[in-house]
Design an enzyme around this catalytic site. Structure first.
Site, PDB file in Angstrom:
ATOM      1  N   ASP A   1       0.865  -1.179   0.000  1.00 11.55           N
ATOM      2  CA  ASP A   1       0.000   0.000   0.000  1.00 11.55           C
ATOM      3  C   ASP A   1       0.904   1.232   0.000  1.00 11.55           C
ATOM      4  O   ASP A   1       1.677   1.439   0.933  1.00 11.55           O
ATOM      5  CB  ASP A   1      -0.890  -0.009   1.244  1.00 11.55           C
TER       6      ASP A   1
ATOM      7  N   GLN B   1     -11.415  -2.365  -2.080  1.00 12.92           N
ATOM      8  CA  GLN B   1     -11.439  -2.653  -0.644  1.00 12.92           C
ATOM      9  C   GLN B   1     -12.796  -2.280  -0.062  1.00 12.92           C
ATOM     10  O   GLN B   1     -13.253  -1.135  -0.199  1.00 12.92           O
ATOM     11  CB  GLN B   1     -10.336  -1.906   0.109  1.00 12.92           C
TER      12      GLN B   1
ATOM     13  N   LYS C   1     -14.288  -1.496   3.215  1.00 13.01           N
ATOM     14  CA  LYS C   1     -13.848  -1.145   4.571  1.00 13.01           C
ATOM     15  C   LYS C   1     -15.070  -1.156   5.486  1.00 13.01           C
ATOM     16  O   LYS C   1     -15.855  -0.193   5.516  1.00 13.01           O
ATOM     17  CB  LYS C   1     -13.166   0.220   4.570  1.00 13.01           C
TER      18      LYS C   1
END
Length: 222
Positions: A47, A138, A140
Site C-alpha cells: 500500500d 477494498q 472497509k
C-alpha cells in the site's frame, strides 16, 4: 498475501527515484524464497498511499514504467499495489486508475491494482465496480456503517466481476474481526485484511481460527 506494508511518504519511504520501494520489494521476495517451502508462493501486497503519483506528478507513462520495476523486483511473486495515486475527486481517482491499468496492460504487466482512497461508501464501491477502475476494491467495514452494507458491497462486486478485498482498520475489535471473517466467507471475498492490530500474530490467529471453526461446523452439519 504479504506484507501490507506502509509507504506514505515519498522522501522517507520511496526515496530518490523510488529506489527504496524497489529495494524493499526485492528484499521481501528474497526472504520468501529463502524461508518459504517449495510450494509456498504468496502474492506481495504493498500500500503506497498515493506516493507513486506524487513522485511522478501523475505521469501515467512514468508511473507504469516504475510500477513495472517494482513488479520485476518482487518476481517471481505477484504484486498487488494499493492506491498508487490519489486524485482530487472520486471521478478523478476512477479515471486515474483506469488510465494506469491501460498503461500497465500496454506493457504486458500483470500487476494488480487495489482501490482504497475515494472508494469508501457503498455508492463509491458501485461506481468503481461499474467503471472497472481497479482489479480489486477494498470494502472497509467500519466506513460502510454496518455489516449489511458490507455484504451489499461484496455481493455487488461479485456480480460486477470486480475483485474484492474485505478490509477495514487495524483499530477494530476482535469481535468486528471475527464478524468480518464470516462475511468474507459467506460473500466469497478474494482476500481479507489481517486485523485487529498490526502485530500480525494476533489478527492471523483470530481470523484463521474463526474461519476454520466455521468451515468445520458447516462440514459437520452436512
Amino acid at each position: 498475501f504479504l506484507p501490507h506494508g506502509s509507504f506514505a511518504n515519498v522522501d522517507t519511504d520511496l526515496g530518490s527515484g523510488g529506489q527504496k520501494l524497489i529495494d524493499y520489494a526485492a528484499f521481501v521476495a528474497q526472504l520468501i524464497c529463502k524461508l518459504g517451502g517449495a510450494g509456498y508462493k504468496p502474492a506481495i501486497h504493498l500500500d503506497v498511499y498515493g506516493t507513486i503519483g506524487e513522485l511522478f506528478d501523475s505521469d501515467m507513462a512514468l508511473m507504469a514504467e516504475y510500477v513495472g520495476c517494482v513488479a520485476d523486483a518482487a518476481a517471481p511473486y505477484d504484486l498487488y499495489l494499493e492506491t498508487p495515486m490519489i486524485a482530487e475527486s472520486r471521478q478523478g481517482q476512477i479515471d486515474a486508475f483506469r488510465d494506469l491499468r491501460v498503461a500497465l496492460g500496454d506493457r504486458g504487466s500483470t500487476v494488480k491494482l487495489v482501490a482504497d482512497e475515494w472508494c469508501n461508501t457503498l455508492d463509491d464501491i458501485r461506481a468503481f465496480a461499474d467503471a472497472r477502475a481497479a482489479d480489486y476494491l477494498q470494502v472497509k467495514a467500519p466506513d460502510l456503517g454496518g455489516i449489511g452494507k458490507s455484504i451489499e458491497a461484496l455481493l455487488y462486486c461479485r456480480a460486477a466481476g470486480a475483485g474484492v478485498y474485505m478490509g477495514g482498520s487495524a483499530n477494530e475489535t476482535d469481535q468486528s474481526a471475527r464478524l468480518s471473517s464470516h462475511v468474507a466467507l459467506a460473500c466469497r471475498a478474494d482476500f481479507l485484511m489481517n486485523k485487529p492490530g498490526q502485530g500480525v500474530d494476533e489478527g492471523l490467529v483470530i481470523l484463521t481460527y474463526e474461519m476454520a471453526r466455521t468451515l468445520a461446523l458447516i462440514e459437520a452439519r452436512a
